[in-house]
Design an enzyme around this catalytic site. Structure first.
Site, short mmCIF file in Angstrom:
data_model
loop_
_atom_site.label_atom_id
_atom_site.label_comp_id
_atom_site.label_asym_id
_atom_site.label_seq_id
_atom_site.Cartn_x
_atom_site.Cartn_y
_atom_site.Cartn_z
N LEU A 1 57.13 104.89 95.37
CA LEU A 1 58.13 105.67 94.64
C LEU A 1 57.58 107.04 94.28
O LEU A 1 58.25 108.06 94.44
CB LEU A 1 58.57 104.93 93.38
CG LEU A 1 59.31 103.60 93.53
CD1 LEU A 1 59.66 103.05 92.16
CD2 LEU A 1 60.57 103.76 94.35
N ASN B 1 67.49 96.32 103.43
CA ASN B 1 67.99 97.48 102.71
C ASN B 1 67.97 97.26 101.20
O ASN B 1 68.29 96.17 100.72
CB ASN B 1 69.42 97.78 103.18
CG ASN B 1 69.89 99.15 102.76
OD1 ASN B 1 69.09 100.02 102.43
ND2 ASN B 1 71.20 99.37 102.79
N GLU C 1 60.59 109.48 109.35
CA GLU C 1 61.48 109.45 110.51
C GLU C 1 61.26 110.69 111.36
O GLU C 1 61.07 111.79 110.85
CB GLU C 1 62.93 109.35 110.06
CG GLU C 1 63.27 107.99 109.48
CD GLU C 1 64.75 107.85 109.17
OE1 GLU C 1 65.57 108.24 110.02
OE2 GLU C 1 65.09 107.35 108.09
N LEU D 1 55.73 105.92 106.60
CA LEU D 1 56.08 106.64 107.82
C LEU D 1 57.25 107.59 107.56
O LEU D 1 58.03 107.40 106.63
CB LEU D 1 56.42 105.67 108.95
CG LEU D 1 57.55 104.66 108.75
CD1 LEU D 1 58.88 105.24 109.17
CD2 LEU D 1 57.27 103.37 109.50
N GLY E 1 61.60 98.03 109.88
CA GLY E 1 61.15 96.80 110.53
C GLY E 1 60.92 96.92 112.02
O GLY E 1 59.89 96.48 112.54
N PHE F 1 57.01 112.95 94.71
CA PHE F 1 56.20 114.16 94.84
C PHE F 1 56.68 115.04 95.99
O PHE F 1 56.78 116.26 95.85
CB PHE F 1 54.73 113.78 95.04
CG PHE F 1 53.91 113.80 93.79
CD1 PHE F 1 52.84 114.66 93.64
CD2 PHE F 1 54.20 112.94 92.74
CE1 PHE F 1 52.08 114.68 92.49
CE2 PHE F 1 53.45 112.94 91.58
CZ PHE F 1 52.38 113.82 91.45
N CYS G 1 65.40 107.71 101.72
CA CYS G 1 64.36 107.38 100.74
C CYS G 1 64.28 108.30 99.53
O CYS G 1 64.24 107.81 98.39
CB CYS G 1 62.99 107.37 101.44
SG CYS G 1 62.80 106.04 102.64
N ARG H 1 72.86 94.38 116.52
CA ARG H 1 71.60 95.11 116.36
C ARG H 1 70.49 94.46 117.18
O ARG H 1 69.71 95.15 117.85
CB ARG H 1 71.21 95.16 114.88
CG ARG H 1 69.88 95.88 114.63
CD ARG H 1 69.60 96.02 113.15
NE ARG H 1 70.56 96.91 112.51
CZ ARG H 1 70.58 97.17 111.21
NH1 ARG H 1 69.71 96.57 110.41
NH2 ARG H 1 71.47 97.99 110.70
N ARG I 1 71.80 109.63 107.00
CA ARG I 1 71.94 109.21 105.61
C ARG I 1 71.53 110.33 104.66
O ARG I 1 70.45 110.88 104.77
CB ARG I 1 71.12 107.95 105.35
CG ARG I 1 71.71 106.71 105.99
CD ARG I 1 70.83 105.49 105.81
NE ARG I 1 69.60 105.59 106.59
CZ ARG I 1 68.66 104.63 106.63
NH1 ARG I 1 68.83 103.52 105.91
NH2 ARG I 1 67.58 104.79 107.37
#
Length: 478
Positions: free
Chosen positions: A233, A95, A177, A175, A22, A238, A288, A46, A358
């Site tokens: 997904l 989330n 990270e 996108l 976001g 892939f 992800c 935050r 993560r």
């Protein structure tokens, strides 16, 4: 009517969720469109961070973007109700973790926050709310299971005030990270899915017109809602599959004496394969890949497709194996014991140019080392000590230290382990590091980013993933 011929959207936009998706997405949207954009979140700390000089997430270039538009047409607030009421388009970027309870535990996405966002939107929408042609346009930005838009529409319409419609669209983010800002500035594609109704087409056209202010028309793809939801997904599945494939081949290379980089260079020259995502490593991480594959597995299981579910589950099994294997390799090469030996770990974030830890392979590797009673010293340029300790809270943290730089981490260590491919690790003074370490001095390059020949000439005993063995303490039986 062609989408490009419809009038431009000139209203206000808000986004529920001020996290990794976001925050950056809305900052770029505010910069490139000039529209009023409000990012809202329930977390006051935050939001305070987004309004400060110390943003809650690190992305190269993000700080400069936020400073250009914050307080002008980009705003951060905890007042979700007002942001929703005054905006025609509402992005939802909350989330959606993997369920840890009940049906689908360990597979399905937990949509608790998602449904909560839907109910917050319906409660904040009144008859005098800002609307686009009679509708609130709700945009799925988080990665969600197929048909989530239908469920959200049901919740929203059941609580809608008279005369208000909700159009729920799917606009998954693609996108990465570490490169989020350039990915958003010049996306390779923007996918917008919506219902095949007149109101749905109008909503899709409105969102397309927002992106068209800076994205070329040929890069904006329209689809039905379910196709858009499933596309994200599958895209992540892939990419993860490709990483696990290369990591599986790295094991064969080590066993056969081949060099994974030579092999992948040859393989990647085939235009049907390409050179992207052909680097081996200690395993993929991030929020992800694993979550989305598990979601895909659950989708296949519930559709009665066990062979499909097993196929994709093996991608995760290979990834878990690689993380565990690298930790075992370190112990094995160090004479089968790291008890009370200091091991320097360079990098803890799951990839370079982010502070996100993560599902980082560093968590598994450090847990293995701490479980073997090693003294583990970690340095990462962006991951915080608090986060590192939280991630390793189940391990023996009494043996854990977090260093202020790589040299402090390596001082007095028996081994240095490169886990994250930070560019600055390439330019370290390894001669000084070698002089300050115990002998024999081990170096494990989990990313193949260092000059192994030079390191060997300095005296390091180098071991790398997917590379031929250059040294072993074991001798052939005589």
């Amino acid at each position: 009517q062609p989408l490009s011929s419809m009038e431009d959207f000139k209203g206000s936009i808000c986004c529920i969720g001020a996290g990794y998706v976001g925050g950056p997405t809305m900052a770029i949207m505010a910069l490139r469109t000039g529209l009023r954009v409000t990012v809202c979140d329930m977390s006051q700390p935050r939001i305070d961070a987004w309004n400060s000089d110390n943003l809650p997430i690190y992305e190269p270039g993000l700080d400069e973007v936020v400073k250009q538009v914050r307080g002008k047409n980009l705003f951060f607030t905890t007042d979700i109700k007002e942001a929703v009421r005054t905006s025609e388009i509402i992005f939802v970027a909350v989330n959606t973790p993997t369920k840890e309870y009940g049906f689908g535990k360990g597979r399905a996405a937990d949509l608790t926050y998602w449904e909560g966002a839907a109910r917050s939107i319906s409660q904040a929408t009144t008859e005098d709310s800002a609307l686009f042609k009679g509708s609130k346009i709700i945009v799925e930005k988080s990665t969600v299971p197929v048909s989530t838009a239908d469920a959200m529409t049901c919740v929203l319409q059941a609580n809608a005030p008279p005369g208000v419609n909700f159009q729920v669209l799917s606009n998954p983010e693609f996108l990465a990270e570490g490169t989020a800002v350039p990915d958003l500035m010049e996306p390779d594609r923007v996918l917008v899915g919506g219902p095949p109704t007149e109101q749905g087409r109008l909503a899709v056209a409105a969102l397309v017109s927002v992106y068209a202010k800076w994205v070329a028309a040929e890069r904006i793809i329209s689809a039905n809602t379910w196709s858009a939801e499933l596309s994200k997904l599958i895209a992540n599945a892939f990419l993860a599959q490709r990483i696990s494939s290369v990591n599986a081949l790295s094991i064969i290379c080590e066993a056969s004496g081949a060099d994974i980089e030579h092999v992948m260079s040859a393989v990647g020259s085939d235009p049907g394969i390409g050179s992207k995502f052909l680097k081996c490593g200690p395993g993929f991480g991030g929020s992800c890949f694993q979550k989305d594959i598990l979601n895909l597995v659950y989708l296949a299981e519930t559709a009665g497709l066990p062979e499909v579910a097993e196929y994709w589950m093996n991608v995760i099994k290979m990834n878990d194996h690689q993380k565990l294997r690298f930790g075992k390799l370190i112990v094995s090469k160090m004479f089968n014991t790291v008890n009370n030996k200091k091991v320097a770990v360079l990098g803890f974030a799951f990839k370079a140019d982010t502070g996100d830890t993560r599902e980082s392979p560093a968590i598994d590797i450090c847990t293995t080392l701490l479980g073997e009673n090693a003294q583990v010293s970690i340095f990462d340029p962006k991951a915080t000590e608090d986060q590192i300790r939280r991630d390793l809270s189940d391990a023996n943290c009494a043996r854990l230290t977090v260093a202020k730089d790589a040299y402090e981490a390596c001082a007095g260590a028996h081994a240095v382990v490169v886990v994250t491919e930070w560019k600055e690790f390439k330019s370290l003074d390894f001669e000084a590091i070698f002089a300050a370490m115990m002998k024999p001095t081990f170096l494990f390059d989990g990313r193949n980013i260092l000059d192994h020949q030079k390191l060997q000439e300095m005296g390091f005993l180098v071991h790398a993933i997917g590379k031929p063995e250059t040294w072993t303490w074991r001798t052939e039986s005589r």
